[in-house]
Each structure stands twice: as C-alpha cells, then as structure tokens.
Design an enzyme around this catalytic site. Sequence first.
Site, PDB file in Angstrom:
ATOM      1  N   HIS A 160       0.808  -1.217   0.000  1.00  0.00           N
ATOM      2  CA  HIS A 160       0.000   0.000   0.000  1.00  0.00           C
ATOM      3  C   HIS A 160       0.843   1.270   0.000  1.00  0.00           C
ATOM      4  O   HIS A 160       0.346   2.337  -0.349  1.00  0.00           O
ATOM      5  CB  HIS A 160      -0.935   0.001   1.218  1.00  0.00           C
ATOM      6  CG  HIS A 160      -2.010  -1.037   1.148  1.00  0.00           C
ATOM      7  ND1 HIS A 160      -3.282  -0.757   0.715  1.00  0.00           N
ATOM      8  CD2 HIS A 160      -1.981  -2.364   1.423  1.00  0.00           C
ATOM      9  CE1 HIS A 160      -4.009  -1.864   0.747  1.00  0.00           C
ATOM     10  NE2 HIS A 160      -3.247  -2.851   1.169  1.00  0.00           N
TER      11      HIS A 160
ATOM     12  N   ASP B 268       3.421   9.602  -0.744  1.00  0.00           N
ATOM     13  CA  ASP B 268       2.281   8.807  -0.298  1.00  0.00           C
ATOM     14  C   ASP B 268       1.997   7.735  -1.333  1.00  0.00           C
ATOM     15  O   ASP B 268       2.064   7.997  -2.547  1.00  0.00           O
ATOM     16  CB  ASP B 268       1.038   9.687  -0.132  1.00  0.00           C
ATOM     17  CG  ASP B 268       0.173   9.264   1.049  1.00  0.00           C
ATOM     18  OD1 ASP B 268       0.258   8.084   1.440  1.00  0.00           O
ATOM     19  OD2 ASP B 268      -0.577  10.099   1.577  1.00  0.00           O
TER      20      ASP B 268
END
Length: 465
Positions: free
Chosen positions: A162, A370
């Site tokens: 992720h 991110d």
Amino acid sequence: MRDASLVVVASRLPINDAAASEGVFEWRRSPGGLGEALHPVLVNTPATWIGWAEKTGPTAPLPDVDGVHLIPVELSEDDVHDHYEGFANSTLWPLYHDAVEPAVHHRRWWEAYQRVNQRYADQAARVAAHGAVVWVQDYHLQLVPAMLRAQRPDLRIGFFLHVPFPPPELFMQLPRRAELLHGMLGADLIGFQRIQAVHNFHQLAAKVLGANADEHGVTVDGHVTRTGAFPVSIDTAEMEALASLDEVVEKAAKLRADLGSPQRVILSVDRLDYTKGIEHRLKAYRELLADGRLKASETVLVQVAIPSRERVEQYRLLRDRVEREVGRINGDFGRLGVAPVHYLSQVFDRTELAALYRAADVMAVTPLRDGMNLVAKEYVAARVDGCGALLLSEFAGAAAELTQAYLVNPHDVEGLKDTLVEALEADASEPSPQMAAMRAHVREHDIQAWARSYLTALEAACAER
C-alpha cells in the site's frame, strides 16, 4: 482447522480499539486506513482476517465483525517494539518514503521482523483451506509470502504493497535487502500502487537477486511472480450517499457557522506523520497570512491530525512541532473569536468527515510522499454538488489519476503558496469541469473495481503456475 477460502493477512485486525475495550466490536474505519479500504470488499463475504488485536500477550477469541472471521496473532511487548515500531516503522517506512526522516537499523529489529512474520505465516497456513486465496497486506509482512509458500504450496498467494516502493538507491541501503525481496517473491502476484514502483521492484530483483524481469513479472529459481500496478480506491457510492444526507448538509452549514462563517475554508485530514507535509503546509499558510495575501478574518485552515504511532519518538517530536506552529500562527494572526487555524487531533466518524468535506472550499492534500492517499478521493466523492477544489501533491499516488486537481510540489513552499491562492480564488460555489472529471474517475475506478482487477490478475497468475 483449514476452512477459510479467502484469508486476509494484515498487521492489525480492522476493529475499533475504543469500542472493543468496552466489549462492542465494530469495524475500524479511519480515513485512508487499510480497514477503510478493504471493508466494502469483505463485508458480508465469507472471509477470514488474521492480524494483531493491539493487545500484548494472549488474546481471547473474537466475534465475527460484519461477517468477517477475525483471528488474532499474539505479540509480546518486545515484538511490538522491535517489529512494528522498530523494523517496520523506523527502518522500512522512512526508506519507502524517500528517507524524509533517516532510517534506523538495529539487528534485533530484523530478528523480530522474521519472528513475527513467521507467526503470521503459521497462522495463515493453519486456517487456509486447500487452494485458498491468501492476500497478504503491506510492508509489515513482506516475508510472509515466501514463508507461507514453503508450508503450503497449494495456496494462491497475493501480496499488495500500500505504500510506495522506493528507487534502487534507497532500497539498497537495507542490510537485509535480498531477504525482503525473496519474501515478497513467494507470492503469485505482487501488487503496487503505481507503475513506477513496479519498475523499481524489477530493477532491484535483477540487481540484487540476478532475477529475470520483464513487463509481466519476475522469475527467480524457476518460480514466476507476476507484478502489476493496481491503484487502490474507495467505496465511492457509500461516500456519495453519505454526503447527500440532509443531516450532513446541515452539519456542513453549521460547521462553517461555527468557524465564524469565513469566506473560504481550507481543510486537511491526515494521520500525524512526517510524510504528510503538515509542517510545509502550515509554513505556507503562515507566510500567506504574513504577506497579506490571505486574511485571517476571511480564511480558515481546519487541520485534522489523527494521532499515529505515538510511542515512536519521531512522531512525538512531530506532534510537538506541529502544535507549536499552530499556536504560533493563532497567536500572531488571530484575535478574539477568530482563529486562523483550527487544529483537531482526533478521529472523526464517517458522517462528520463527510460534513467536513462538504464544508471545505479547498481540500489540501500535500504529502511529501504517499502510496495513494484515499482522503483525496473521498473529498472528490463527497462533493456531490460538483463544487470545491482539490490541492494535491504530485508525490501522492492519487496524482496519477486525479490529474485535474491543482497539482503542487509540497517541497516548493513558494509554489505551494501560489497554487493554494489559485485554488482559493476559484469560485467554490459553482460546479467545475475539473471536479466533474475527477468525480467520474472515482466512480468508475472504485474499491470494488480495484479488488476485481487485483483478484482477477491473481487468478490468472495462479492459472499460469
């Protein structure tokens, strides 16, 4: 007993800690979290989730939550300190996020990482039915696929990362780089958020392991692992329905009134993490107030900073710095009844979040790095009125999809200031074609589409094997 046909293996169980402590078990749904991402995929599905219940020592059996069977993994205090807070979040996390903070290396952390990963693999091997799909999640458990493959070659094993996967020059700093790559390559399919991460992984596997890598995957010692980019998403329909509720619309109006009915509201919702660019954002806002380009009487910044990893020193120091800067801005530019920054260090439920999204003229999502950032997608989904503006970091995975946002380099404070002003000067009360295009994208590419895409690719990879 081996009876689970779909097993999710993740660092933590997706249950609300505060509610569970009072004997009420409900799904944890924090903004951008793993539980939030997988909830709509697994709810009322015959699935099993293996993870830590966030209590050290023995854990009593847990009830099913939203139809998902929960199996706790027992961790000691040393396991938590050395595996979770140590190797996962003080060694891997910084390197995977461009070394925003220096990575720390301790040999005992690596020993704990191996030990804990083996415990998760053993639990999955015990409960998975013959030929089951086991879906291992994220950087905490990179050794699990190979450990599980050694015990249960019959399983269909997927791994999804992720967070970003770093470029070779950063990953090569890891003393145990080969072992980590071998661990991931035990999977039939490795999923990443962006195609650049796939390229980084291929380069490293070739360089470190001498693997053969092509556009489809990586081959080592005769085992083929398929790779691909599968950008994670949100339950768009749920957020749209929530944001359309009369109570949410009324709450959004009340929020603006409680803020003093400013002309413009900027909103940021982040975990309190040094990768999220909170300090850069506050610096830009302070300078805009000091320069007179923004006025405290007309503009308000609402910063939601959800507490995170509070036992790790880097995070405690970050919280102190952020809170000092908020106090400084309010002290220098506020007046009685007017606070330029409203700082909230707490978790909001889904209804409150939807109201915040509806109340904000500009959503500022400016991480330094991110993997995806689901908050950006949630804001777009919540703007059922077609209004609002999204200020988005080029270094968030979401920037590759939401290209109509006001894209910015968060390291460039002057550029951040200019782009924020540009977004604020757009007419937030009128629907925009940019928001319409982004909304169409998150509708088509929602969480169900993500899960279908990944699991279909996993089935294809296993069929080839």
